[in-house]
Motif scaffolding. Structure first.
Motif, PDB file in Angstrom:
ATOM      1  N   ARG A 339     -20.420  62.340-164.360  1.00 12.18           N
ATOM      2  CA  ARG A 339     -20.760  61.647-163.127  1.00 12.18           C
ATOM      3  C   ARG A 339     -22.168  61.055-163.154  1.00 12.18           C
ATOM      4  O   ARG A 339     -22.387  59.917-162.728  1.00 12.18           O
ATOM      5  CB  ARG A 339     -20.638  62.612-161.933  1.00 12.18           C
ATOM      6  N   MET A 340     -23.119  61.809-163.652  1.00 13.74           N
ATOM      7  CA  MET A 340     -24.504  61.339-163.675  1.00 13.74           C
ATOM      8  C   MET A 340     -24.642  60.067-164.509  1.00 13.74           C
ATOM      9  O   MET A 340     -25.319  59.112-164.117  1.00 13.74           O
ATOM     10  CB  MET A 340     -25.423  62.435-164.216  1.00 13.74           C
ATOM     11  N   LEU A 341     -23.985  60.029-165.667  1.00 14.89           N
ATOM     12  CA  LEU A 341     -24.062  58.845-166.525  1.00 14.89           C
ATOM     13  C   LEU A 341     -23.435  57.632-165.829  1.00 14.89           C
ATOM     14  O   LEU A 341     -23.965  56.521-165.887  1.00 14.89           O
ATOM     15  CB  LEU A 341     -23.347  59.116-167.853  1.00 14.89           C
ATOM     16  N   LEU A 342     -22.298  57.839-165.165  1.00 19.05           N
ATOM     17  CA  LEU A 342     -21.624  56.728-164.501  1.00 19.05           C
ATOM     18  C   LEU A 342     -22.431  56.179-163.324  1.00 19.05           C
ATOM     19  O   LEU A 342     -22.518  54.965-163.133  1.00 19.05           O
ATOM     20  CB  LEU A 342     -20.244  57.179-164.010  1.00 19.05           C
ATOM     21  N   LEU A 343     -23.043  57.068-162.557  1.00 20.32           N
ATOM     22  CA  LEU A 343     -23.804  56.626-161.394  1.00 20.32           C
ATOM     23  C   LEU A 343     -25.090  55.904-161.797  1.00 20.32           C
ATOM     24  O   LEU A 343     -25.444  54.866-161.223  1.00 20.32           O
ATOM     25  CB  LEU A 343     -24.122  57.823-160.490  1.00 20.32           C
ATOM     26  N   GLU A 344     -25.795  56.432-162.787  1.00 20.88           N
ATOM     27  CA  GLU A 344     -27.014  55.768-163.259  1.00 20.88           C
ATOM     28  C   GLU A 344     -26.693  54.389-163.815  1.00 20.88           C
ATOM     29  O   GLU A 344     -27.385  53.406-163.535  1.00 20.88           O
ATOM     30  CB  GLU A 344     -27.697  56.630-164.333  1.00 20.88           C
ATOM     31  N   ALA A 345     -25.622  54.316-164.580  1.00 19.14           N
ATOM     32  CA  ALA A 345     -25.240  53.040-165.185  1.00 19.14           C
ATOM     33  C   ALA A 345     -24.838  52.023-164.130  1.00 19.14           C
ATOM     34  O   ALA A 345     -25.067  50.825-164.302  1.00 19.14           O
ATOM     35  CB  ALA A 345     -24.101  53.252-166.178  1.00 19.14           C
ATOM     36  N   GLY A 346     -24.246  52.481-163.031  1.00 20.87           N
ATOM     37  CA  GLY A 346     -23.862  51.560-161.970  1.00 20.87           C
ATOM     38  C   GLY A 346     -25.047  50.803-161.409  1.00 20.87           C
ATOM     39  O   GLY A 346     -24.985  49.585-161.206  1.00 20.87           O
ATOM     40  N   VAL A 347     -26.148  51.515-161.193  1.00 23.57           N
ATOM     41  CA  VAL A 347     -27.371  50.869-160.693  1.00 23.57           C
ATOM     42  C   VAL A 347     -27.891  49.863-161.719  1.00 23.57           C
ATOM     43  O   VAL A 347     -28.241  48.724-161.379  1.00 23.57           O
ATOM     44  CB  VAL A 347     -28.454  51.928-160.383  1.00 23.57           C
ATOM     45  N   GLN A 348     -27.925  50.255-162.977  1.00 24.84           N
ATOM     46  CA  GLN A 348     -28.470  49.397-164.039  1.00 24.84           C
ATOM     47  C   GLN A 348     -27.612  48.154-164.252  1.00 24.84           C
ATOM     48  O   GLN A 348     -28.137  47.041-164.405  1.00 24.84           O
ATOM     49  CB  GLN A 348     -28.574  50.204-165.333  1.00 24.84           C
ATOM     50  N   MET A 349     -26.295  48.324-164.243  1.00 24.07           N
ATOM     51  CA  MET A 349     -25.403  47.174-164.435  1.00 24.07           C
ATOM     52  C   MET A 349     -25.503  46.197-163.269  1.00 24.07           C
ATOM     53  O   MET A 349     -25.500  44.981-163.468  1.00 24.07           O
ATOM     54  CB  MET A 349     -23.957  47.652-164.609  1.00 24.07           C
ATOM     55  N   PHE A 350     -25.571  46.727-162.059  1.00 25.69           N
ATOM     56  CA  PHE A 350     -25.664  45.867-160.885  1.00 25.69           C
ATOM     57  C   PHE A 350     -26.933  45.019-160.913  1.00 25.69           C
ATOM     58  O   PHE A 350     -26.884  43.796-160.744  1.00 25.69           O
ATOM     59  CB  PHE A 350     -25.638  46.723-159.616  1.00 25.69           C
ATOM     60  N   LEU A 351     -28.065  45.643-161.162  1.00 20.40           N
ATOM     61  CA  LEU A 351     -29.338  44.918-161.153  1.00 20.40           C
ATOM     62  C   LEU A 351     -29.398  43.869-162.260  1.00 20.40           C
ATOM     63  O   LEU A 351     -29.874  42.749-162.047  1.00 20.40           O
ATOM     64  CB  LEU A 351     -30.501  45.905-161.289  1.00 20.40           C
ATOM     65  N   PHE A 447     -19.732  38.138-159.128  1.00 24.35           N
ATOM     66  CA  PHE A 447     -18.381  38.677-158.958  1.00 24.35           C
ATOM     67  C   PHE A 447     -18.262  40.048-159.608  1.00 24.35           C
ATOM     68  O   PHE A 447     -17.793  41.017-158.989  1.00 24.35           O
ATOM     69  CB  PHE A 447     -17.374  37.695-159.561  1.00 24.35           C
ATOM     70  N   PHE A 448     -18.716  40.153-160.860  1.00 22.47           N
ATOM     71  CA  PHE A 448     -18.632  41.432-161.561  1.00 22.47           C
ATOM     72  C   PHE A 448     -19.578  42.475-160.961  1.00 22.47           C
ATOM     73  O   PHE A 448     -19.250  43.660-160.907  1.00 22.47           O
ATOM     74  CB  PHE A 448     -18.926  41.247-163.050  1.00 22.47           C
ATOM     75  N   SER A 449     -20.749  42.053-160.502  1.00 25.29           N
ATOM     76  CA  SER A 449     -21.697  43.003-159.920  1.00 25.29           C
ATOM     77  C   SER A 449     -21.151  43.613-158.627  1.00 25.29           C
ATOM     78  O   SER A 449     -21.419  44.781-158.312  1.00 25.29           O
ATOM     79  CB  SER A 449     -23.050  42.335-159.667  1.00 25.29           C
ATOM     80  N   ALA A 450     -20.370  42.847-157.876  1.00 29.93           N
ATOM     81  CA  ALA A 450     -19.753  43.378-156.654  1.00 29.93           C
ATOM     82  C   ALA A 450     -18.755  44.479-156.997  1.00 29.93           C
ATOM     83  O   ALA A 450     -18.666  45.504-156.301  1.00 29.93           O
ATOM     84  CB  ALA A 450     -19.056  42.249-155.885  1.00 29.93           C
ATOM     85  N   TRP A 451     -18.025  44.295-158.085  1.00 29.30           N
ATOM     86  CA  TRP A 451     -17.105  45.333-158.534  1.00 29.30           C
ATOM     87  C   TRP A 451     -17.855  46.589-158.970  1.00 29.30           C
ATOM     88  O   TRP A 451     -17.362  47.706-158.775  1.00 29.30           O
ATOM     89  CB  TRP A 451     -16.245  44.807-159.683  1.00 29.30           C
ATOM     90  N   VAL A 452     -19.019  46.423-159.571  1.00 26.79           N
ATOM     91  CA  VAL A 452     -19.823  47.578-159.986  1.00 26.79           C
ATOM     92  C   VAL A 452     -20.180  48.447-158.774  1.00 26.79           C
ATOM     93  O   VAL A 452     -20.176  49.672-158.849  1.00 26.79           O
ATOM     94  CB  VAL A 452     -21.089  47.127-160.739  1.00 26.79           C
ATOM     95  N   VAL A 453     -20.477  47.816-157.649  1.00 26.80           N
ATOM     96  CA  VAL A 453     -20.775  48.568-156.416  1.00 26.80           C
ATOM     97  C   VAL A 453     -19.554  49.379-155.986  1.00 26.80           C
ATOM     98  O   VAL A 453     -19.665  50.570-155.658  1.00 26.80           O
ATOM     99  CB  VAL A 453     -21.207  47.609-155.290  1.00 26.80           C
TER     100      VAL A 453
END
Length: 513
Positions: A339-351, A447-453
């Protein structure tokens, strides 16, 4: 042998060592990832080569050099996208047979069959004289049930790290493909043939590797070969004290044999959490946009104004970042958790994706692709930032989590559904990306960043932690403890194996929301 440790089961100790046979078998099995990664990486570079386009897609070549109507639409061609996506459409069909072959023939023989199909496909692609031969070759490039093999053979404590060897090899395959394309682009007019033919190297490695790896104890016991299964279990655990783990696998296998329709069983209420999570993880993995970038990295960079050599070179850089970042996941997945890896990566991918969209929105128009040196470097850095975060999170964990959560009676069917959904949405993205780029332009990254959220919120609220939980104990220690999924576990004891009376000495590692 490396140092030994004990795996805490349901009130019992499963003694296990990290034996050479475990390491060697997992490395050889993960070679399937090398082959898959090479096929992902090779197509984008080949489709950016003028010699390849002249041979099969002359209209795209003309548009690339002469049509100035829109820089974003240079490669918008359904046939060109079909060359890339047909691999995944064929794999989608093959997954319907994967459950049968893994249950009847075993994991090892399934890998061998997959390797043979790859070799034949490579021959068709390397010798292609027309588009039909190219497509047939891509169709033959199937894939096997390698992540399942890794989950079953690995001791619980290092299951995550060893399973991610598959994804690590995918990234190495992509990097190798990018390096090959960078070199063969200078060989005229047959460099593209060499690029496609070199896929035979990982294909041969997988085929040879399948001859040397051991089949999993779970698979042998499932097929009634109990003594052979126990012997393999002793061999891979490095100890004679395997009775507790052996008995647990036998009992789980007995329950599994009572299930005559595993796919129908997947739809039952008690299996819904695993099925929903497996399906959504595959959809989310593709809607990060990673495969769109990895498939078409040279094409994408070329669209943004990079010359052919520069675009291939930039693709090599992103490929290298992909490999190094996957190593981060191998080290950390069994330490910090999924979970920690997925959540951290979500922030990084979005930005990073928002930053790319903003830069391209300002600097690249339909008639101008001159980013300028500084902005071009920034785009490459942001793409690398995005790729790195994916490589230590959604890339490996999208495969790992489903492979370790299904119970034995639905594991083969569940893995087939997982691969099927992944290939379906990989096909959709591969077939649609260049057209989406043409119509959405820079907004495709928004479009892809919205999916990351969306996917990050799903992880936050609905994905439990599976770190250090034995596969056979997921029901008791994960699903029955989760705030949402526990409602689906009513009556699960009637159908599932709960070793040692359902008692567990371990502490729950699931999500707290």
């Amino acid at each position: 042998m490396a140092g030994g440790f004990s795996v805490s089961g349901s009130g019992v100790e499963f003694e296990a060592k990290i034996t050479p046979i475990v390491i060697i078998s997992c490395i050889m099995a993960a070679t399937g990832g090398l082959m898959f990664g090479y096929d992902v990486g090779i197509s984008g570079g080949v489709t950016s080569m003028d010699d390849f386009l002249r041979e099969f897609f002359p209209t795209v070549l003309k548009k690339k050099h002469e049509d100035k109507e829109s820089n974003y639409c240079k490669y918008d061609n359904q046939g060109l996208q079909l060359f890339t996506s047909s691999l995944y459409l064929a794999g989608l069909t093959a997954t319907f047979f994967a459950s049968y072959t893994t249950r009847r023939l075993g994991r090892r023989l399934t890998m061998l069959i997959a390797g043979v199909f790859f070799i034949v496909g490579v021959i068709f692609n390397g010798a292609a004289q027309n588009l039909a031969m190219l497509i047939v070759g891509r169709i033959l490039l199937g894939c096997g049930a390698v992540p399942l093999f890794l989950s079953e053979i690995a001791p619980t404590r290092i299951r995550g790290g060893l399973n991610i060897l598959f994804q690590l090899n995918v990234t190495i395959g992509i990097l190798f493909a990018n390096l090959v394309n960078y070199g063969t682009a200078k060989i005229h007019p047959w460099g593209w043939r060499l690029s496609l033919s070199l896929a035979g190297i990982p294909a041969a490695l997988l085929t040879l590797g399948a001859l040397f790896v051991v089949d999993t104890p779970n698979s042998l016991i499932e097929r009634g070969r109990l003594e052979e299964g126990k012997a393999v279990l002793r061999k891979i655990r490095g100890t004679d004290n395997v009775e507790p783990e052996f008995n647990e696998i036998v009992e789980a296998s007995r329950v599994a044999q009572e299930v005559k329709h595993p796919f129908r069983n997947l739809l039952q209420r008690r299996n819904r959490p695993q099925l929903v999570i497996a399906v959504l993880l595959q959809i989310f993995q593709q809607f990060t946009g990673i495969n769109a970038i990895m498939f078409y990295a040279p094409v994408l960079f070329n669209t943004l104004g990079f010359k052919t050599d520069a675009s291939l070179y930039s693709a090599v850089i992103t490929g290298a970042v992909n490999v190094l970042s996957t190593l981060v996941s191998v080290y950390s997945v069994d330490r910090v958790g999924r979970r920690m890896l997925l959540l951290e990566a979500g922030v990084q991918m979005f930005l990073s994706q928002v930053a790319i969209a903003v830069v391209l929105g300002i600097k690249v128009t339909d008639r101008s692709d001159n980013l300028g040196h500084g902005w071009a470097i920034m785009v490459v850095v942001m793409v690398c930032t995005f790729v790195s975060s994916f490589a230590w999170s959604w890339g490996p964990l999208g495969w790992l989590i489903p492979s370790e959560t299904f119970p034995l009676e639905t594991r083969s069917a569940g893995q087939s559904v997982t691969v099927c959904v992944n290939l379906l949405f990989t096909f959709v993205i591969a077939q649609a990306f260049l057209s989406m780029l043409c119509h959405l332009k820079y907004a495709i990254f928004a479009f892809f960043s919205a999916w990351v959220v969306v996917m990050s919120l799903f992880v936050l609220f609905f994905l439990p932690e599976t770190k250090n939980i034995p596969i056979e104990e997921m029901t008791e220690r994960v699903w029955k403890q989760h705030w949402f999924w526990k409602r689906f576990m009513d009556g699960a004891d009637k159908h599932h194996v709960v070793p040692n009376g359902g008692k567990s000495n371990g502490t729950f590692n699931g999500a707290t929301v």
